[in-house]
Design an enzyme around this catalytic site. Structure first.
Site, short mmCIF file in Angstrom:
data_model
loop_
_atom_site.label_atom_id
_atom_site.label_comp_id
_atom_site.label_asym_id
_atom_site.label_seq_id
_atom_site.Cartn_x
_atom_site.Cartn_y
_atom_site.Cartn_z
N HIS A 8 0.84 -1.30 -0.11
CA HIS A 8 -0.04 -0.12 0.09
C HIS A 8 0.82 1.26 -0.06
O HIS A 8 0.39 2.30 -0.24
CB HIS A 8 -0.82 -0.03 1.21
CG HIS A 8 -1.91 -1.18 1.11
ND1 HIS A 8 -3.36 -0.54 0.80
CD2 HIS A 8 -1.91 -2.51 1.34
CE1 HIS A 8 -4.16 -1.78 0.52
NE2 HIS A 8 -3.28 -2.98 0.69
N ASP A 12 3.43 9.45 -0.49
CA ASP A 12 2.35 8.54 -0.26
C ASP A 12 2.04 7.38 -1.35
O ASP A 12 1.96 7.60 -2.46
CB ASP A 12 0.96 9.44 -0.02
CG ASP A 12 -0.07 9.12 1.21
OD1 ASP A 12 -0.05 7.77 1.41
OD2 ASP A 12 -0.72 9.93 1.38
P1 ADQ Z 1 -2.93 5.88 4.84
O1 ADQ Z 1 -1.61 6.28 5.15
O2 ADQ Z 1 -3.76 5.58 6.12
O3 ADQ Z 1 -3.10 4.52 4.06
P2 ADQ Z 1 -4.94 7.22 3.12
O4 ADQ Z 1 -4.90 6.54 2.03
O5 ADQ Z 1 -5.12 8.65 2.98
O6 ADQ Z 1 -3.61 7.10 3.97
O7 ADQ Z 1 -6.22 6.59 4.14
C1 ADQ Z 1 -6.56 7.19 5.04
C2 ADQ Z 1 -8.14 6.74 5.33
O8 ADQ Z 1 -8.54 6.69 6.86
C3 ADQ Z 1 -9.34 7.34 4.57
O9 ADQ Z 1 -10.16 6.43 4.16
C4 ADQ Z 1 -9.75 8.56 5.44
O10 ADQ Z 1 -11.20 8.73 5.34
C5 ADQ Z 1 -9.47 7.79 6.72
N1 ADQ Z 1 -9.60 8.53 7.89
C6 ADQ Z 1 -8.38 9.59 8.02
N2 ADQ Z 1 -8.71 10.24 9.03
C7 ADQ Z 1 -9.69 9.94 9.78
C8 ADQ Z 1 -10.49 10.30 10.80
N3 ADQ Z 1 -9.93 11.51 11.50
N4 ADQ Z 1 -11.59 9.76 10.98
C9 ADQ Z 1 -12.05 8.80 10.18
N5 ADQ Z 1 -11.38 8.48 9.09
C10 ADQ Z 1 -10.26 8.88 8.98
C11 ADQ Z 1 -2.19 3.61 3.39
C12 ADQ Z 1 -1.21 4.32 2.50
C13 ADQ Z 1 -1.82 5.21 1.57
C14 ADQ Z 1 -2.83 4.13 0.66
C15 ADQ Z 1 -3.73 3.49 1.53
C16 ADQ Z 1 -4.46 2.52 0.83
O11 ADQ Z 1 -0.29 5.02 3.30
O12 ADQ Z 1 -0.79 5.54 0.58
O13 ADQ Z 1 -3.64 5.07 -0.28
O14 ADQ Z 1 -3.15 2.76 2.81
O15 ADQ Z 1 -3.91 1.96 0.21
#
Ligand code: ADQ
Length: 490
Positions: free
Chosen positions: A157, A364
């Site tokens: 990921h 990311d």
């Molecule tokens: P993350 O580093 O966790 O994921 P991201 O892809 O932005 O980053 O996903 C975050 C998720 O958590 C989103 O669905 C968001 O809605 C949720 N989220 C964040 N803050 C929140 C909050 N305060 N309350 C509720 N929900 C919240 C890792 C990798 C990324 C990759 C994903 C998926 O680092 O690059 O995109 O996996 O592969």
């Protein structure tokens, strides 16, 4: 195919609990529908060697969720140690933040081996294993050592950086060699896949043919599967959420100001300090914007026991308070800063309320928040996405305002441009992004990877014929098993 999905963290089955973290948020809806078994950490640890120490197995849509207590003696070294203080910083090109010991590496390998043993109970003749993310680079090799010849896929990921950065990870050769036990290795972007293949060529001296490589384990194929979101569901959720009390209260509190939103795990890869600095720079350069705009930054703490994360949390709190202190007035604050989780419904409504989405990670894998922000917009009056060119999502969302997160002035200008962008341009940019999102949903991602894994034939593997014959499948109980006391770790 009987799919077994494995990840460190799994989505809790409790309804509407916030899913902070991209992997769990992305996988939940597709695993629910697919009938797969999803195996991961229960968030508890347990003393002793419990071969069958599942805390519980519960129904999850058409499939099941198996929550495993991990070994107490190795959990810290595995999770906070090797996974998150060596691999995570390196994979995000922050080798300066690597802090690990030899014991951490041993614990990482032990937990991978423990997980492999635990997975044996889910093995049926038509099983395919799909392992998720950097916590389990060597899990495939452990399964092969136990005699498993079933298809095993792996999806990363995070980004995969250039060779010189991977070289900074202790035992990098051993780990990458272990990864070649996977039949299929999936990446988010072309760059990640090319960097990985480049490492295999230059560091391991292997020959690449059509994205595939042959090692002592047999053939492994490397390919790109950009992860997406459930676009239609998210858009619907956002439209409905407009009347949610939390969202209505936010709207009323704005007094005509335009809102920018940032939503992130509190992580150094997300570029939060630079983002706040850019907002600060914008207000300094364009004081007329004061009282007309507000930034809502939601930053949910994660991995708080690791020093780099604790330091970041203090630095950010101080920076936000400094910016508010300098630009704020008795009845207006430039930044609203929150450290808590929200349900997906509320989050969708907050995104839709914001004229600007600010997603500016330093690096990311994909970044699902960028995609969620776009999907949540009102088609008649959509907001503008300001997106880092170093997020995997930038490869698809090219009509966002793309920025370099290291260039504070450029980001400040882009945020100001987003606030003043006319409706026709906003719609044109948004429609192009929606077309991309619809062509690359999480359902598509899941189907593409599963199909490719099914095609990957275990038959060309060189491993000796299974030393452990495939047992007739044992039923796995839908209740708590294991004994002794356990302790919660996350
Ligand atoms: P993350 O580093 O966790 O994921 P991201 O892809 O932005 O980053 O996903 C975050 C998720 O958590 C989103 O669905 C968001 O809605 C949720 N989220 C964040 N803050 C929140 C909050 N305060 N309350 C509720 N929900 C919240 C890792 C990798 C990324 C990759 C994903 C998926 O680092 O690059 O995109 O996996 O592969």
């Amino acid at each position: 195919m009987n799919l077994v999905v494995v990840s460190n963290r799994v989505a809790r089955a409790r309804a509407n609990e916030p899913l902070t973290g991209g992997l769990a948020a992305a996988l939940l809806p597709v695993v629910e529908k697919s009938g797969a078994i999803w195996v991961g950490s229960s968030g508890r640890v347990r003393d002793g060697s419990h071969k069958d120490s599942f805390a519980e197995v519960q129904a999850l849509g058409a499939g099941a969720l198996a929550l495993l207590d991990l070994p107490a003696a190795h959990y810290g070294g595995y999770y906070e140690g090797f996974a998150n203080s060596a691999l995570w910083p390196a994979l995000h090109s922050r080798s300066d933040l690597i802090r690990v010991s030899q014991d951490d590496y041993q614990s990482y390998r032990e937990v991978n081996a423990f997980m492999a043993r635990a997975l044996m109970r889910f093995r049926k003749p038509d099983t395919a294993f799909w392992i998720q993310d950097y916590h389990f680079l060597s899990l495939g090799a452990e399964l092969r050592d136990l005699g498993v010849q079933h298809p095993i896929g792996f999806f990363l990921h995070t980004p995969w950086p250039t060779r010189t950065i991977i070289d900074a990870v202790p035992h990098h050769r051993e780990l990458v060699e272990a990864m070649l036990a996977y039949d299929l290795i999936g990446f988010q972007t072309d760059d990640d896949c090319e960097n990985f293949l480049g490492y295999l060529q230059s560091e391991l001296g292997l020959t690449i043919e059509d994205g595939a490589v042959t090692s002592r384990y047999g053939k492994s194929r490397c390919a790109v599967f950009p992860i997406g979101i459930d676009v239609e569901k998210f858009a619907l959720q956002a439209a409905k959420a407009s009347s949610h009390p939390d969202v209505s209260r936010l709207r009323r509190s704005l007094n005509g100001e335009q809102l920018a939103i940032g939503v992130d795990r509190l992580d150094y890869s997300k570029g939060l300090v630079n983002r706040i600095s850019a907002f600060d720079r914008m207000l300094t350069a364009q004081p007329a914007l004061k009282r007309t705009v507000t930034l809502l930054q939601i930053a949910t703490p994660s991995r708080g026991t690791i020093e780099a994360y604790g330091n970041l949390q203090s630095e950010l709190a101080k920076l936000v308070s400094d910016v508010n202190g300098r630009h704020g007035e008795t009845d207006w604050m430039p930044i609203r800063y929150l450290n808590r989780g929200y349900s997906q419904t509320v989050l969708a409504g907050l995104y839709r309320t914001a004229r600007v989405g600010v997603v500016t990670p330093l690096h990311d894998g994909m970044n699902l928040v960028a995609k969620e922000y776009v999907a949540a917009q009102n088609p008649a009056d959509p907001g503008v996405l300001v997106l880092s060119k170093f997020a995997g999502a930038a490869n698809q969302l090219q009509t966002a305002l793309l920025v370099n997160p290291h260039e504070i002035d450029g980001m400040a200008r882009a945020i100001a441009t987003a606030f003043s962008m006319p409706l026709t341009e906003r719609r044109m940019r948004w429609e192009a992004m929606m077309r991309k999102l619809r062509a690359s949903t999480v359902q598509q991602w899941f189907a593409d990877f599963s199909d490719a894994l099914e095609d990957a034939q275990a038959s060309d593997r060189k491993v000796a014929s299974e030393s452990v014959a495939v047992e007739s499948p044992k039923p796995w109980p839908l209740h708590a098993v294991g004994s002794g006391s356990s302790a919660r770790v996350h």
